[in-house]
Write a protein that holds these residues in place. Structure first.
Motif, PDB file in Angstrom:
ATOM      1  N   GLU A  39      20.895  51.396  12.525  1.00 19.09           N
ATOM      2  CA  GLU A  39      21.275  52.670  12.210  1.00 19.09           C
ATOM      3  C   GLU A  39      20.641  53.763  13.222  1.00 19.09           C
ATOM      4  O   GLU A  39      21.378  54.707  13.562  1.00 19.09           O
ATOM      5  CB  GLU A  39      20.656  52.825  10.472  1.00 19.09           C
ATOM      6  N   VAL A  40      19.481  53.483  13.659  1.00 21.58           N
ATOM      7  CA  VAL A  40      18.823  54.474  14.463  1.00 21.58           C
ATOM      8  C   VAL A  40      19.633  54.475  15.624  1.00 21.58           C
ATOM      9  O   VAL A  40      20.080  55.552  16.253  1.00 21.58           O
ATOM     10  CB  VAL A  40      17.388  53.887  14.856  1.00 21.58           C
ATOM     11  N   ARG A  41      19.804  53.304  16.244  1.00 20.81           N
ATOM     12  CA  ARG A  41      20.802  53.299  17.612  1.00 20.81           C
ATOM     13  C   ARG A  41      22.213  53.954  17.292  1.00 20.81           C
ATOM     14  O   ARG A  41      22.742  54.565  18.271  1.00 20.81           O
ATOM     15  CB  ARG A  41      21.007  51.778  17.915  1.00 20.81           C
ATOM     16  N   MET A  42      22.990  53.893  16.265  1.00 20.13           N
ATOM     17  CA  MET A  42      24.149  54.302  15.894  1.00 20.13           C
ATOM     18  C   MET A  42      24.223  55.860  16.116  1.00 20.13           C
ATOM     19  O   MET A  42      24.630  56.568  16.320  1.00 20.13           O
ATOM     20  CB  MET A  42      24.965  53.616  14.925  1.00 20.13           C
ATOM     21  N   GLY A  45      23.499  57.338  19.263  1.00 14.64           N
ATOM     22  CA  GLY A  45      24.725  57.385  19.784  1.00 14.64           C
ATOM     23  C   GLY A  45      25.788  58.150  19.528  1.00 14.64           C
ATOM     24  O   GLY A  45      26.694  58.976  20.413  1.00 14.64           O
ATOM     25  N   PHE A  46      25.776  58.590  18.148  1.00 19.45           N
ATOM     26  CA  PHE A  46      26.754  59.590  17.694  1.00 19.45           C
ATOM     27  C   PHE A  46      26.263  60.997  18.178  1.00 19.45           C
ATOM     28  O   PHE A  46      27.147  61.995  18.512  1.00 19.45           O
ATOM     29  CB  PHE A  46      26.733  59.399  16.184  1.00 19.45           C
ATOM     30  N   ARG A  47      24.994  61.281  18.308  1.00 21.53           N
ATOM     31  CA  ARG A  47      24.563  62.585  18.697  1.00 21.53           C
ATOM     32  C   ARG A  47      24.862  62.841  20.164  1.00 21.53           C
ATOM     33  O   ARG A  47      25.401  63.746  20.524  1.00 21.53           O
ATOM     34  CB  ARG A  47      22.959  62.644  18.615  1.00 21.53           C
ATOM     35  N   ASN A  50      28.751  63.197  20.555  1.00 21.38           N
ATOM     36  CA  ASN A  50      28.912  64.826  19.875  1.00 21.38           C
ATOM     37  C   ASN A  50      28.716  65.568  20.765  1.00 21.38           C
ATOM     38  O   ASN A  50      29.346  66.816  21.089  1.00 21.38           O
ATOM     39  CB  ASN A  50      28.165  64.936  18.508  1.00 21.38           C
ATOM     40  N   ALA A  51      27.297  65.474  21.595  1.00 21.40           N
ATOM     41  CA  ALA A  51      27.149  66.421  22.675  1.00 21.40           C
ATOM     42  C   ALA A  51      28.002  66.455  23.593  1.00 21.40           C
ATOM     43  O   ALA A  51      28.387  67.618  24.128  1.00 21.40           O
ATOM     44  CB  ALA A  51      25.787  66.037  23.187  1.00 21.40           C
ATOM     45  N   ARG A  52      28.590  65.283  24.194  1.00 23.82           N
ATOM     46  CA  ARG A  52      29.697  65.280  25.202  1.00 23.82           C
ATOM     47  C   ARG A  52      30.943  65.936  24.855  1.00 23.82           C
ATOM     48  O   ARG A  52      31.473  66.832  25.504  1.00 23.82           O
ATOM     49  CB  ARG A  52      30.044  63.716  25.538  1.00 23.82           C
TER      50      ARG A  52
END
Length: 79
Positions: A39-42, A45-47, A50-52
């Motif tokens: 969950e932490v890794r996901m 990754g989503f952050r 989102n930044a990209r």
């Protein structure tokens, strides 16, 4: 040819079940830890994604505005 009494058999089975339940508890704890790490890794990754996406969106808007300004300037220059 029974070697033990029914009470001994019951105690042995109960001990085996206790061990199995304890092992299941350990496996569940391990699974919970692994899922928390996932969950932490996901989330990270989503952050990142989102930044990209935000960065690409800003570039696209900037290019579109620049193109519109350039076209407007060309149109006004011909009038």
């Amino acid at each position: 040819m029974q070697t033990g009494t029914p009470a001994d058999d019951f105690d042995a089975r109960l001990s085996r079940l206790d061990g199995a339940v304890e092992q299941l508890g350990q496996r569940m704890s391990s699974l919970e830890i692994r899922m928390s790490n996932l969950e932490v890794r996901m989330d990270a990754g989503f952050r990142d994604v989102n930044a990209r996406v935000d960065s690409v969106f800003r570039w696209m808007i900037g290019i579109q505005i620049t193109t519109l300004v350039a076209l407007g300037t060309l149109i006004l220059a011909r009038l």
